[in-house]
Design a protein around this motif. Structure first.
Motif, PDB file in Angstrom:
ATOM      1  N   THR A 574       0.807  -1.224   0.000  1.00  0.00           N
ATOM      2  CA  THR A 574       0.000   0.000   0.000  1.00  0.00           C
ATOM      3  C   THR A 574       0.836   1.268   0.000  1.00  0.00           C
ATOM      4  O   THR A 574       0.423   2.290   0.521  1.00  0.00           O
ATOM      5  CB  THR A 574      -0.940   0.002   1.209  1.00  0.00           C
ATOM      6  N   SER A 575       2.002   1.269  -0.572  1.00  0.00           N
ATOM      7  CA  SER A 575       2.803   2.488  -0.669  1.00  0.00           C
ATOM      8  C   SER A 575       3.472   2.536  -2.035  1.00  0.00           C
ATOM      9  O   SER A 575       3.577   1.524  -2.730  1.00  0.00           O
ATOM     10  CB  SER A 575       3.864   2.543   0.445  1.00  0.00           C
ATOM     11  N   THR A 605       7.957   8.629  -0.226  1.00  0.00           N
ATOM     12  CA  THR A 605       7.085   7.455  -0.249  1.00  0.00           C
ATOM     13  C   THR A 605       5.753   7.828   0.364  1.00  0.00           C
ATOM     14  O   THR A 605       5.704   8.420   1.453  1.00  0.00           O
ATOM     15  CB  THR A 605       7.709   6.288   0.533  1.00  0.00           C
ATOM     16  N   ASP A 607       1.499   6.524   1.027  1.00  0.00           N
ATOM     17  CA  ASP A 607       0.621   5.364   1.135  1.00  0.00           C
ATOM     18  C   ASP A 607      -0.849   5.737   0.995  1.00  0.00           C
ATOM     19  O   ASP A 607      -1.737   4.961   1.361  1.00  0.00           O
ATOM     20  CB  ASP A 607       0.848   4.634   2.464  1.00  0.00           C
TER      21      ASP A 607
END
Length: 797
Positions: A574-575, A605, A607
């Motif tokens: 999920t990132s 990064t 998410d």
């Protein structure tokens, strides 16, 4: 950085008169068009932004002998110097659509009385009238007295002009009757308006077609010529000799070399030396365009004057009135424009008269119409030029007139200079002893008559030199011009100083001549590095100025990939990592500021789906003048995606609809995962049998599959033991995929016959071992997924 200090140059057109009449700066203020105005007190036209006129054509203005605005009118309403309606200043009988709806004449030998002569439009019944203004009334703002709308001529064309008489004191006001060839000359003297005109029956008849009443009438500054324009059908210009002693017109000269009957000739004006006539011609037959004609009145006989016609400009739009100003130039009305044109050297023949089409700005919201205010034409006979009017300069004086001056005396109003306060030189110089206002008088003898000119001259300290740092602007890296605010380069102390005015020019010569100013310095555009010239003037109008160079530097913003779509798969991972994209030089040459708080690296990064931006600044563009540097913004749109969830497969006959859900954008194919995918979730004309549908996420977040059946059956069978169609079975039901499915068969009366499995060969046409007769039979299929399928078939023997 270069800086220039220029002493002033004032080119000021002045009339010369007897000592009893001071007529020179009465034409300093002009109001015309829709809110348009100009102030010539500085030696060049400065927009006057507070006018109240809204007129299609006619207008008139008057100032004091020192150039202070007194009042102005459209021929119907009069406004005072505060731009409020003059007391009793409504209901005059001119017409805002009359070519020359009004002209204002000071009463000779009076400091307070003025006459407004008005002309009705389209040969209307209000004709030619006059009204009296007394400036001592209403606390010095003036008022129209009971002498109002006095009839002089019951039917008049739209023409009127004025010129001083031979006595140098009284003034001739000249008009033209309608349905007649008669000019009328009314003498305004120290005793008032003589209502009995001098009539000159000469030239063409103005009659029948009321549009022929349109067109300008002008006298020459030397008082020797009259030019009359008749517009529209059979449009012509006529030039007459004028006797300023008697008011009589003689010796007509006809000019009819105009091509259009749709308006045609309209405005006219003489050069300051009275040797040249200019005429505007409007052609509206197809597209609107206009010409300015120039005629040499010294060319010889009538035909030679006509043949001297030179078209100095032909341009789009409607060019209307021509009017001389006290700066020695002739200005040209441009209907519908927020600029007007100017003939910069009107005494020069040919294209060297230097016409500039749009060099005079009226202000962004002020619009020229066809008209400009007329004045007593002999105001513009002598040109008096003051050069070098900054304190400490040797101010140079000269006088230019078409007449022969036999003697002259200059009085500089500077008693502290002692014997140097006066001069008999034709072109003297004088160093003034202190800054201030000086009332210059010039007494000279011309043609045996003593004349006197008066001029208010301001000697002022030089405006300061501006030490301007470069104005640095970041380019947008496309083909469009970069726009920026020039005023940001001017120090606040200068902007807030009421004693200083500043303006911007693209060339030094334009700044010196004060032509072609940058009209919108708030949004100046350029596509390359350039230099702008800043002209700083003393607001008191003495003409002293400095010019400084303002360097414009365009720095390139970073060349970046400004947009990207990014997806991450919401299937446990999920990132996603975002970056600044391709940059043409190493990352160390840039700084980064992400919209995620505190993030300054080249990668981050995230998410969460959303829109993320990063400001990319090139370090080399960060300077003292440009502390923020040049930046570009990259936008990354992050979207979450996932493998599909197949909810249902709906089959109808040989068609199937695949219903899915999920975060992604999906595509579909049948029976092979490497087949041709389609965006549609609908398949048609599928062969009966067991099929597998594959659903793939376009963002590579996975492919899912499911098998389904397309049910079909043979419409008949022939169980006669020949090995052909001996058994009947439902197609598309798999014992592997749907092991619990059973098929029930009934006769046409609903009697249960048998039950078969999808895995069997099918029904052999018997019941309890006995052959069944030819007939229709029904079947009923219940699939594992709950679907029910029923129909009928035929057994043939």
């Amino acid at each position: 950085m270069k800086h220039f200090i220029y002493t002033s140059f004032l080119a000021l057109i002045l009339s010369f008169t007897s000592a009893s009449l001071s007529a020179q700066n009465e034409s300093a203020f002009w109001f015309f068009g829709q809110g348009a105005g100009l102030n010539f007190n500085t030696g060049y036209p400065v927009p006057a932004l507070d006018g109240e006129l809204n007129t299609e054509e006619g207008c008139a203005s008057i100032s004091s002998k020192l150039g202070e605005l007194l009042f102005y009118t459209d021929g119907v309403t009069v406004w005072n110097k505060n731009h409020q309606i003059l007391s009793n200043g409504t209901g005059l009988t001119g017409d805002a659509s009359s070519t020359q709806s009004a002209i204002i004449i000071p009463k000779p030998n009076s400091a307070s009385i003025y006459y407004i002569f008005t002309v009705d439009g389209r040969a209307g019944s209000d004709g030619l009238r006059y009204s009296e203004v007394d400036m001592t009334l209403d606390n010095g703002l003036g008022a129209i007295t009971s002498t109002k709308n006095v009839m002089l001529l019951s039917s008049s064309t739209e023409k009127i002009t004025a010129v001083e008489s031979a006595d140098g004191e009284s003034v001739w006001v000249i008009g033209h009757k309608w349905n007649s060839n008669e000019f009328v000359s009314y003498l305004v003297s120290a005793t008032g308006v003589n209502t009995t005109p001098i009539i000159s029956a000469i030239g063409s008849f103005h009659q029948d077609i009321i549009n022929n009443s349109i067109g300008y009438l002008k006298a020459s500054p030397n008082k020797e010529k009259i030019a009359s324009v008749k517009s529209y059908t059979n449009g012509i210009v006529e030039i007459f000799d004028f006797n300023p002693a008697t008011g009589v017109l003689t010796n007509p000269l006809l000019i009819d070399n105009f091509i259009s009957d749709d308006l045609g000739p309209y405005g006219c004006e003489f050069s300051p030396d009275s040797r040249i006539l200019y005429v505007t011609e409007i052609i509206r037959d197809n597209d609107n365009f206009s010409k300015i004609h120039q005629y040499d009145l010294t060319a010889g006989n009538a035909q030679q004057i006509i043949d001297s016609d030179t078209v100095i400009i032909e341009e789009e739009g409607l060019l209307g009135a021509l009017q001389q100003a006290i700066d020695g130039k002739i200005y040209v009305a441009k209907s519908g424009s927020n600029t007007i044109g100017v003939i910069n050297s009107p005494n020069v023949l040919g294209l060297n008269c230097n016409y500039s089409p749009a060099s005079v700005s009226l202000g962004q919201n002020n619009i020229s119409s066809l008209g400009l205010p007329p004045f007593i034409q002999s105001y513009f006979f002598a040109t008096n030029v003051f050069n070098n009017t900054c304190f400490g300069d040797t101010t140079q004086f000269s006088i230019d007139t078409a007449s022969n001056i036999t003697s002259i005396l200059w009085d500089f109003d500077d008693p502290d200079s002692g014997a140097n306060n006066t001069s008999n030189s034709m072109n003297p110089g004088h160093v003034f002893t202190a800054p201030g206002n000086y009332n210059i008088s010039i007494t000279f003898v011309v043609d045996g008559e003593t004349q006197v000119l008066y001029r208010l001259l301001t000697i002022a300290n030089e405006p300061p030199v501006l030490d301007l740092p470069p104005l640095v602007v970041c380019n947008t890296n496309d083909s469009s011009a970069t726009s920026f605010n020039l005023i940001n380069a001017i120090p606040v102390s200068i902007q807030d100083n009421p004693d200083l005015n500043f303006s911007f020019f693209t060339t030094e010569n334009d700044a010196i001549a004060h032509t072609n100013p940058i009209l919108n310095p708030l949004a100046f555009t350029t596509t390359s590095n350039t230099t702008v010239f800043v002209k700083l003037n003393n607001a008191n109008g003495n003409g002293c100025y400095s010019i400084s160079e303002l360097d414009i530097q365009l720095l390139d913003s970073p060349n970046i990939e400004d947009f990207e779509d990014v997806f991450f798969c919401d299937n446990g991972n999920t990132s996603v990592t975002l970056d600044v994209g391709y940059l043409p030089s190493p990352l160390s040459n840039y700084t980064f500021e992400w919209s995620v708080s505190g993030q300054t690296g080249s990668q981050i990064t995230v998410d969460t789906a959303g829109t993320y931006t990063v400001i990319i600044t090139e370090n080399a563009s960060i300077t003292t003048e440009n502390p923020d540097g040049c930046s570009a913004i990259r936008t990354v749109v992050v979207s979450a995606s996932s493998a599909a969830t197949i909810n249902t497969v709906e089959t109808t006959g040989t068609n199937a609809l695949i219903n899915v859900s999920g975060l992604g954008d999906y595509e579909f194919t049948l029976d092979t995962p490497n087949g041709m995918y389609q965006d549609s979730n609908y398949f048609s004309n599928i062969t009966p049998g067991i099929h597998t549908v594959f659903v793939r996420d376009k963002n590579d977040c996975g492919t899912v599959e499911i098998s389904f059946s397309i049910i079909d059956f043979p419409p008949y069978f022939t169980p006669n033991g020949d090995g052909v169609n001996d058994f009947w079975q439902v197609y598309g039901v798999s014992a592997t995929v749907e092991p619990n499915t059973v098929i029930h068969i009934f006769d046409r009366f609903g009697k249960f016959i048998t039950e078969i499995k999808p895995s069997s060969r099918g029904w052999d046409g018997t019941y309890n071992g006995k052959p069944m007769p030819t007939s229709d039979y029904w079947f009923f299929v219940t699939l594992d997924d709950g679907r029910i399928f029923k129909n009928h078939f035929t057994l043939k023997r």
